[in-house]
Design a protein around this motif. Structure first.
Motif, PDB file in Angstrom:
ATOM      1  N   LEU A   1       4.357  -0.626  10.007  1.00  0.00           N
ATOM      2  CA  LEU A   1       2.932  -0.320  10.143  1.00  0.00           C
ATOM      3  C   LEU A   1       2.595   1.170  10.087  1.00  0.00           C
ATOM      4  N   PRO A   2       3.318   2.066  10.782  1.00  0.00           N
ATOM      5  CA  PRO A   2       2.957   3.491  10.684  1.00  0.00           C
ATOM      6  C   PRO A   2       2.990   4.022   9.249  1.00  0.00           C
ATOM      7  N   MET A   3       3.975   3.597   8.462  1.00  0.00           N
ATOM      8  CA  MET A   3       4.059   4.059   7.078  1.00  0.00           C
ATOM      9  C   MET A   3       2.964   3.419   6.224  1.00  0.00           C
ATOM     10  N   ILE A   4       2.664   2.155   6.496  1.00  0.00           N
ATOM     11  CA  ILE A   4       1.580   1.488   5.776  1.00  0.00           C
ATOM     12  C   ILE A   4       0.261   2.185   6.069  1.00  0.00           C
ATOM     13  N   LYS A   5       0.014   2.524   7.336  1.00  0.00           N
ATOM     14  CA  LYS A   5      -1.224   3.214   7.703  1.00  0.00           C
ATOM     15  C   LYS A   5      -1.330   4.579   7.032  1.00  0.00           C
ATOM     16  N   ALA A   6      -0.202   5.275   6.922  1.00  0.00           N
ATOM     17  CA  ALA A   6      -0.212   6.576   6.244  1.00  0.00           C
ATOM     18  C   ALA A   6      -0.574   6.415   4.773  1.00  0.00           C
ATOM     19  N   ASN A   7      -0.067   5.364   4.144  1.00  0.00           N
ATOM     20  CA  ASN A   7      -0.417   5.091   2.743  1.00  0.00           C
ATOM     21  C   ASN A   7      -1.883   4.687   2.616  1.00  0.00           C
ATOM     22  N   ILE A   8      -2.370   3.919   3.575  1.00  0.00           N
ATOM     23  CA  ILE A   8      -3.780   3.532   3.577  1.00  0.00           C
ATOM     24  C   ILE A   8      -4.660   4.775   3.662  1.00  0.00           C
ATOM     25  N   ALA A   9      -4.286   5.706   4.531  1.00  0.00           N
ATOM     26  CA  ALA A   9      -5.060   6.941   4.673  1.00  0.00           C
ATOM     27  C   ALA A   9      -5.067   7.740   3.378  1.00  0.00           C
ATOM     28  N   GLY A  10      -3.908   7.813   2.723  1.00  0.00           N
ATOM     29  CA  GLY A  10      -3.830   8.534   1.453  1.00  0.00           C
ATOM     30  C   GLY A  10      -4.647   7.869   0.358  1.00  0.00           C
ATOM     31  N   ALA A  11      -4.599   6.538   0.312  1.00  0.00           N
ATOM     32  CA  ALA A  11      -5.372   5.802  -0.694  1.00  0.00           C
ATOM     33  C   ALA A  11      -6.866   5.961  -0.457  1.00  0.00           C
ATOM     34  N   ALA A  12      -7.277   5.890   0.804  1.00  0.00           N
ATOM     35  CA  ALA A  12      -8.696   6.044   1.134  1.00  0.00           C
ATOM     36  C   ALA A  12      -9.193   7.429   0.745  1.00  0.00           C
ATOM     37  N   ALA A  13      -8.409   8.456   1.064  1.00  0.00           N
ATOM     38  CA  ALA A  13      -8.788   9.826   0.729  1.00  0.00           C
ATOM     39  C   ALA A  13      -8.892  10.013  -0.780  1.00  0.00           C
ATOM     40  N   SER A  14      -7.950   9.427  -1.525  1.00  0.00           N
ATOM     41  CA  SER A  14      -7.964   9.537  -2.982  1.00  0.00           C
ATOM     42  C   SER A  14      -9.228   8.918  -3.565  1.00  0.00           C
ATOM     43  N   GLN A  15      -9.587   7.729  -3.108  1.00  0.00           N
ATOM     44  CA  GLN A  15     -10.778   7.058  -3.641  1.00  0.00           C
ATOM     45  C   GLN A  15     -12.055   7.793  -3.238  1.00  0.00           C
ATOM     46  N   LEU A  16     -12.137   8.204  -1.978  1.00  0.00           N
ATOM     47  CA  LEU A  16     -13.344   8.889  -1.508  1.00  0.00           C
ATOM     48  C   LEU A  16     -13.543  10.234  -2.209  1.00  0.00           C
ATOM     49  N   ASP A  17     -12.459  10.982  -2.380  1.00  0.00           N
ATOM     50  CA  ASP A  17     -12.585  12.287  -3.032  1.00  0.00           C
ATOM     51  C   ASP A  17     -13.012  12.141  -4.486  1.00  0.00           C
ATOM     52  N   ALA A  18     -12.444  11.154  -5.181  1.00  0.00           N
ATOM     53  CA  ALA A  18     -12.829  10.921  -6.579  1.00  0.00           C
ATOM     54  C   ALA A  18     -14.299  10.493  -6.661  1.00  0.00           C
ATOM     55  N   MET A  19     -14.703   9.631  -5.766  1.00  0.00           N
ATOM     56  CA  MET A  19     -16.084   9.162  -5.733  1.00  0.00           C
ATOM     57  C   MET A  19     -17.039  10.320  -5.448  1.00  0.00           C
TER      58      MET A  19
END
Length: 300
Positions: free
Chosen positions: A175-193
């Protein structure tokens, strides 16, 4: 009591009499035409609204679309970094799903074959791990996710069985590694948007911007606290669905009603196995990371 019963019987008989006659063809045609005029009038009204109601931003299928002055401009939102982080976050979840219900007894030959083939796919990715477009801590985390998943998978294949305790020890350690990936994915999508929306804002007059409307299309179970909805709520200074912001649920064919029932059941199992919370998957998995990242963004 008898009087009440009699009155009720009269109502039943009257109701039956009122609706017992079939509508003849002429009446049916007249009603159809009357309602068709309503439908046509509503269609015309919608077209007038779209033509005069200001610019619109659509988010659908990973793309942002600006509808303005009878033309559409499209921009891709889901960049390779987003997809890569998502794939690695999905890997432990895929293993969980392939193993079947927690507490299952010995694995049959078909399931063992599926797990063995998946381990082979992990091996092939492992050989290419330094070429996935990530570096530093992000790359190190994907290597760890892969190694830990592979280790657990090999143990299960060798034992040909697993216990609920073993499974939950694995899932929750991921879970901690999954959450870190989730945070990175969210940041990538939000920044592009955000980059694209701010670029469009420069092209739009202040008067048009005040009329801007947004429609977000997304998964049914990702509706609550949806990443894009959070972003546009902050952008437009509004809260939830309304005249300027709506969410349209995307359904998976060919049997969306059955699919939704099955998805809720499966996702509840994922929620328990990974988050120790039966309701976690019933809101956007990116929700918490999105809320945190949006607070850091500059909307001026």
């Amino acid at each position: 009591m008898r009087r009440i019963f009699s009155t009720g019987l009269i109502f039943i008989l009257l109701s039956h009499t009122a609706y017992s006659e079939e509508i003849n063809e002429a009446t049916s045609t007249a009603l159809y035409n009357l309602n068709r005029d309503f439908i046509n009038a509503h269609t015309v009204a919608r077209k007038l609204d779209l033509a005069s109601g200001g610019p619109i931003i659509l988010l659908r299928d990973g793309k942002l679309v600006l509808v303005r002055n009878n033309s559409e401009t499209t921009s891709e939102m889901l960049l390779p970094r987003y997809d890569t982080l998502k794939v690695f976050a999905h890997m432990p979840v895929a293993i969980y799903l392939m193993l079947g219900p927690p507490g299952a007894s010995k694995l049959d030959a078909q399931r063992l074959q599926q797990l063995t083939e998946y381990r082979g796919r992990i091996d092939r990715v492992e050989k290419q791990i330094d070429h996935i477009g990530l570096e530093g801590a992000n790359l190190k985390r994907q290597k760890q996710l892969l190694a830990d998943s592979k280790r657990f998978l090999e143990k299960v294949i060798q034992q040909q069985q697993f216990s609920t305790e073993e499974l939950h020890t694995f899932t929750r350690s991921m879970l901690p590694m999954i959450k870190a990936n989730i945070a990175g994915a969210a940041a990538s999508q939000l920044d592009a948007m955000h980059r694209q929306v701010m670029a469009w804002k420069k092209e739009i007059t202040p008067e048009e911007w005040q009329k801007l409307r947004v429609s977000v299309k997304g998964a049914v179970l990702a509706r609550d606290e949806n990443l894009a909805m959070q972003y546009f709520e902050r952008l437009l200074h509004i809260k939830g669905n309304g005249m300027r912001l709506i969410y349209m649920e995307r359904y998976v064919p060919p049997t969306p009603m059955l699919t939704l029932l099955a998805t809720r059941s499966v996702d509840r199992g994922i929620s328990i196995a990974f988050f120790d919370n039966p309701d976690r998957m019933f809101r956007d998995v990116l929700a918490d990371a999105a809320a945190a990242h949006i607070k850091k963004m500059n909307f001026d």
